[in-house]
Write an enzyme that holds these catalytic residues in place. Structure first.
Site, PDB file in Angstrom:
ATOM      1  N   ALA A 292      -4.171   9.369   2.231  1.00  0.00           N
ATOM      2  CA  ALA A 292      -3.152   8.619   2.957  1.00  0.00           C
ATOM      3  C   ALA A 292      -1.738   8.824   2.410  1.00  0.00           C
ATOM      4  CB  ALA A 292      -3.513   7.134   2.941  1.00  0.00           C
TER       5      ALA A 292
ATOM      6  N   TYR B  62       0.789  -1.229   0.000  1.00  0.00           N
ATOM      7  CA  TYR B  62       0.000   0.000   0.000  1.00  0.00           C
ATOM      8  C   TYR B  62       0.826   1.286   0.000  1.00  0.00           C
ATOM      9  CZ  TYR B  62      -4.013  -2.988   0.858  1.00  0.00           C
ATOM     10  OH  TYR B  62      -4.988  -3.932   0.742  1.00  0.00           O
TER      11      TYR B  62
ATOM     12  N   THR C 114     -11.250  15.173  -1.420  1.00  0.00           N
ATOM     13  CA  THR C 114     -11.702  13.915  -2.020  1.00  0.00           C
ATOM     14  C   THR C 114     -12.254  14.120  -3.422  1.00  0.00           C
ATOM     15  OG1 THR C 114     -12.260  13.181   0.210  1.00  0.00           O
ATOM     16  CG2 THR C 114     -13.094  11.855  -1.585  1.00  0.00           C
TER      17      THR C 114
ATOM     18  N   LYS D 116     -19.069  12.740   1.579  1.00  0.00           N
ATOM     19  CA  LYS D 116     -18.088  13.280   0.617  1.00  0.00           C
ATOM     20  C   LYS D 116     -17.627  12.226  -0.377  1.00  0.00           C
ATOM     21  CE  LYS D 116     -14.288  11.318   2.588  1.00  0.00           C
ATOM     22  NZ  LYS D 116     -13.080  10.715   2.028  1.00  0.00           N
TER      23      LYS D 116
END
Length: 334
Positions: free
Chosen positions: A140, A49, A248, A191
């Site tokens: 992230a 990730y 986002t 969102k």
């Protein structure tokens, strides 16, 4: 807080574990797959990730949930919203008494229409003031790269929120506290749905006026839902509302925005999911539960309704655009 367990080693769980460790907190990160835990323990990297990020020495990793939870003063739940109930049910026997339970998940549960804090309270059998949520602009990869960001920690127990705030404050991550758990959770859940709509618009080639319109009207329908459920209207003007929504909807790092783009270019839901390589676009499922929640309490959410129709009823995004523009004319604040 001296020791925190983070359950879930996806990109956001790993990034938040790094935030805690960089703030001086000892962290144990639980990974479902032993090979992921081993890679973190031995190589200081989550190759699946965040392969370009070196993780701190005070961040341990394990695939043994009981071991991860032993002695933790806070437990951070970093799994997708629709799997939270099942995972937490399995972890419940090992939850330390009195530990703060922290949700990183942003969604509304299908079927029950419960927010994540409500799911946690029900499954873990803990009072409202023992549960906190983290919301805000939480991309992230940027946080893991130590790019400056701010976020919100919401808990009805302000002192508990402050303790968590101190545990994750550092030179690049600035958390604020809020007691409006309802508003912060709804902002984080809705969102994702609005970002799908923005992605669809981008995929169809529309520009910034369209994006700004979707973001603004998306915020309006989110705030309407929040008001009906008792949220503080000011929350939606803050980091958990507008801040998270803008990040986002605008960023190519956003899974929901990217997923929506594929739909806007003509991909089917199955094709878009295949291209996502296992990464979860929370809004694909949450659009249905949020839509049902809004209908139950009589709140008009046309963008959310349209996203649901595109994702689950086969509506062409171009038809959605025409339908939204053709709605009855009204005053902006209605």
């Amino acid at each position: 807080m001296d020791r925190v367990a983070v359950l879930g080693a996806g990109s956001w769980g790993t990034a938040f574990a790094k935030v805690l460790a960089d703030s001086g907190t000892d962290v144990v990160l639980w990974a479902r797959r032993p090979e992921v835990a081993d890679a973190i323990s031995k190589g200081r990297v989550n190759t699946d990730y965040l392969p370009d990020v070196t993780l701190p020495a005070n961040l341990a990793a394990t695939s043994d949930a009981e071991k991860a939870l032993a002695g933790a003063q806070a437990v951070v739940l970093a799994v997708p919203s629709q799997t939270l109930r099942e995972n937490l049910s399995g972890w419940r026997p090992w939850l330390p008494d009195g530990a703060t339970l922290v949700s990183l998940a942003k969604g509304v549960e299908l079927g029950t229409l419960k927010r994540m804090s409500e799911v946690i309270r029900e499954v873990a059998g803990v009072p409202e003031d023992q549960v906190a949520v983290v919301s805000g602009p939480n991309l992230a990869k940027e946080i893991a790269a130590e790019q400056p960001t701010a976020t919100v920690i919401a808990c009805t127990d302000h002192d508990r929120a402050v303790r968590l705030q101190h545990a994750c404050s550092n030179s690049y991550f600035r958390p604020y506290t809020n007691v409006d758990v309802v508003g912060c959770e709804l902002g984080g859940a809705c969102k994702n749905v609005i970002a799908l709509a923005c992605g669809m618009a981008a995929g169809m080639g529309f520009g910034d006026n369209t994006m700004a319109s979707i973001i603004t009207r998306g915020l309006a329908e989110t705030a309407r839902l929040g008001a009906a459920l008792g949220a503080d209207p000011l929350t939606f003007a803050g980091l958990a509302g507008l801040g998270d929504l803008v990040a986002t909807c605008a960023s190519p790092l956003s899974r929901n925005r990217s997923f929506g783009e594929r739909l806007g270019r003509g991909d089917s839901l199955a094709q878009a999911q295949e291209a996502a390589h296992g990464q979860v676009a929370e809004g694909v499922k949450s659009c249905s539960s949020i839509r049902e929640l809004a209908a139950r309490i009589g709140v008009d959410m046309p963008i959310t309704d349209g996203v649901h129709q595109v994702c689950h009823e086969g509506l062409d995004p171009r038809v959605l655009t025409a339908a939204l523009l053709g709605r009855e004319r009204k005053a902006e604040r209605q």
